[in-house]
Motif scaffolding. Structure first.
Motif, PDB file in Angstrom:
ATOM      1  N   ILE A  39     -20.285 -22.290  33.191  1.00  0.00           N
ATOM      2  CA  ILE A  39     -20.699 -23.550  32.377  1.00  0.00           C
ATOM      3  C   ILE A  39     -19.651 -24.814  33.132  1.00  0.00           C
ATOM      4  O   ILE A  39     -20.337 -25.795  33.057  1.00  0.00           O
ATOM      5  CB  ILE A  39     -20.412 -23.244  30.888  1.00  0.00           C
ATOM      6  CG1 ILE A  39     -21.608 -22.272  30.588  1.00  0.00           C
ATOM      7  CG2 ILE A  39     -20.541 -24.624  30.361  1.00  0.00           C
ATOM      8  CD1 ILE A  39     -21.380 -21.681  29.039  1.00  0.00           C
ATOM      9  N   ALA A  40     -18.615 -24.443  33.199  1.00  0.00           N
ATOM     10  CA  ALA A  40     -17.809 -25.381  33.555  1.00  0.00           C
ATOM     11  C   ALA A  40     -18.293 -26.013  34.995  1.00  0.00           C
ATOM     12  O   ALA A  40     -18.061 -27.244  35.359  1.00  0.00           O
ATOM     13  CB  ALA A  40     -16.213 -24.912  33.649  1.00  0.00           C
ATOM     14  N   GLY A  41     -18.610 -24.960  35.748  1.00  0.00           N
ATOM     15  CA  GLY A  41     -18.803 -25.276  37.138  1.00  0.00           C
ATOM     16  C   GLY A  41     -20.305 -26.294  37.108  1.00  0.00           C
ATOM     17  O   GLY A  41     -20.415 -27.249  37.984  1.00  0.00           O
ATOM     18  N   TYR A  47     -21.430 -34.158  36.709  1.00  0.00           N
ATOM     19  CA  TYR A  47     -20.527 -35.324  36.656  1.00  0.00           C
ATOM     20  C   TYR A  47     -20.155 -35.711  38.058  1.00  0.00           C
ATOM     21  O   TYR A  47     -20.137 -36.733  38.360  1.00  0.00           O
ATOM     22  CB  TYR A  47     -19.312 -34.940  35.860  1.00  0.00           C
ATOM     23  CG  TYR A  47     -19.539 -35.341  34.557  1.00  0.00           C
ATOM     24  CD1 TYR A  47     -19.934 -36.327  34.004  1.00  0.00           C
ATOM     25  CD2 TYR A  47     -19.357 -33.977  33.657  1.00  0.00           C
ATOM     26  CE1 TYR A  47     -20.153 -36.211  32.577  1.00  0.00           C
ATOM     27  CE2 TYR A  47     -19.467 -34.021  32.373  1.00  0.00           C
ATOM     28  CZ  TYR A  47     -19.957 -34.996  31.825  1.00  0.00           C
ATOM     29  OH  TYR A  47     -20.065 -35.382  30.461  1.00  0.00           O
ATOM     30  N   LEU A  48     -20.335 -34.594  39.158  1.00  0.00           N
ATOM     31  CA  LEU A  48     -19.936 -35.088  40.430  1.00  0.00           C
ATOM     32  C   LEU A  48     -21.095 -35.526  41.415  1.00  0.00           C
ATOM     33  O   LEU A  48     -20.843 -36.387  42.224  1.00  0.00           O
ATOM     34  CB  LEU A  48     -19.170 -33.821  41.143  1.00  0.00           C
ATOM     35  CG  LEU A  48     -17.672 -33.665  40.917  1.00  0.00           C
ATOM     36  CD1 LEU A  48     -17.144 -32.522  41.750  1.00  0.00           C
ATOM     37  CD2 LEU A  48     -16.782 -34.804  41.120  1.00  0.00           C
ATOM     38  N   HIS A  62     -30.604 -28.345  40.984  1.00  0.00           N
ATOM     39  CA  HIS A  62     -29.723 -28.008  40.006  1.00  0.00           C
ATOM     40  C   HIS A  62     -28.955 -27.060  39.800  1.00  0.00           C
ATOM     41  O   HIS A  62     -27.835 -26.678  39.717  1.00  0.00           O
ATOM     42  CB  HIS A  62     -30.519 -28.666  38.678  1.00  0.00           C
ATOM     43  CG  HIS A  62     -30.673 -29.991  38.550  1.00  0.00           C
ATOM     44  ND1 HIS A  62     -32.093 -30.163  39.076  1.00  0.00           N
ATOM     45  CD2 HIS A  62     -30.140 -30.905  38.146  1.00  0.00           C
ATOM     46  CE1 HIS A  62     -32.262 -31.596  38.854  1.00  0.00           C
ATOM     47  NE2 HIS A  62     -31.139 -32.133  38.257  1.00  0.00           N
ATOM     48  N   TYR A  63     -29.622 -25.877  40.151  1.00  0.00           N
ATOM     49  CA  TYR A  63     -29.334 -24.515  40.195  1.00  0.00           C
ATOM     50  C   TYR A  63     -28.192 -24.147  41.206  1.00  0.00           C
ATOM     51  O   TYR A  63     -27.101 -23.657  41.071  1.00  0.00           O
ATOM     52  CB  TYR A  63     -30.225 -23.542  40.082  1.00  0.00           C
ATOM     53  CG  TYR A  63     -30.808 -23.077  38.662  1.00  0.00           C
ATOM     54  CD1 TYR A  63     -30.386 -22.435  37.817  1.00  0.00           C
ATOM     55  CD2 TYR A  63     -32.081 -23.719  38.352  1.00  0.00           C
ATOM     56  CE1 TYR A  63     -30.887 -22.290  36.491  1.00  0.00           C
ATOM     57  CE2 TYR A  63     -32.757 -23.523  37.110  1.00  0.00           C
ATOM     58  CZ  TYR A  63     -32.147 -22.872  36.246  1.00  0.00           C
ATOM     59  OH  TYR A  63     -32.521 -22.710  34.992  1.00  0.00           O
ATOM     60  N   LEU A  64     -28.702 -24.930  42.415  1.00  0.00           N
ATOM     61  CA  LEU A  64     -27.650 -24.547  43.563  1.00  0.00           C
ATOM     62  C   LEU A  64     -26.497 -25.594  43.448  1.00  0.00           C
ATOM     63  O   LEU A  64     -25.310 -24.957  43.491  1.00  0.00           O
ATOM     64  CB  LEU A  64     -28.306 -25.221  44.940  1.00  0.00           C
ATOM     65  CG  LEU A  64     -27.697 -24.945  46.058  1.00  0.00           C
ATOM     66  CD1 LEU A  64     -27.684 -23.668  46.430  1.00  0.00           C
ATOM     67  CD2 LEU A  64     -28.452 -25.677  47.117  1.00  0.00           C
ATOM     68  N   ALA A  65     -26.641 -26.649  42.942  1.00  0.00           N
ATOM     69  CA  ALA A  65     -25.335 -27.492  42.581  1.00  0.00           C
ATOM     70  C   ALA A  65     -24.394 -26.869  41.506  1.00  0.00           C
ATOM     71  O   ALA A  65     -23.074 -26.713  41.562  1.00  0.00           O
ATOM     72  CB  ALA A  65     -25.509 -28.713  42.130  1.00  0.00           C
TER      73      ALA A  65
END
Length: 85
Positions: A39-41, A47-48, A62-65
């Motif tokens: 979740i933190a990742g 944000y990044l 999105h899943y890859l990031a």
């Protein structure tokens, strides 16, 4: 496409599991800590990616990031825990 933080948190649940599959091994804290790191990742990716001007146009982007963020945080977590013991 996920737009809000809540959807990124849900993606983070999956990203934590994928991160564990990519980086198998014993982690202090078990699956709960791994999911929280996922979740933190995902939130890190949320944000990044705009700051780095990375465009996430497809849902799988999105899943890859999020998974990449989870793997990075899981690796950092393992380094920190190893140095403590």
């Amino acid at each position: 496409m996920p737009e809000g933080i809540l959807s990124w948190i849900l993606i983070g649940l999956v990203a934590g599991a994928l991160g564990k599959l990519i980086m198998p091994g014993r982690d202090p804290g078990g699956i709960i800590v791994t999911i929280l790191i996922g979740i933190a990742g995902a939130l890190l990716a949320f944000y990044l990616t705009p700051l780095l001007q990375i465009s996430l146009t497809q849902t799988w982007h999105h899943y890859l990031a999020a998974t990449a963020g989870a793997v990075v945080l899981l690796a950092l977590y393992r380094l920190i825990i190893r140095r403590r013991t």
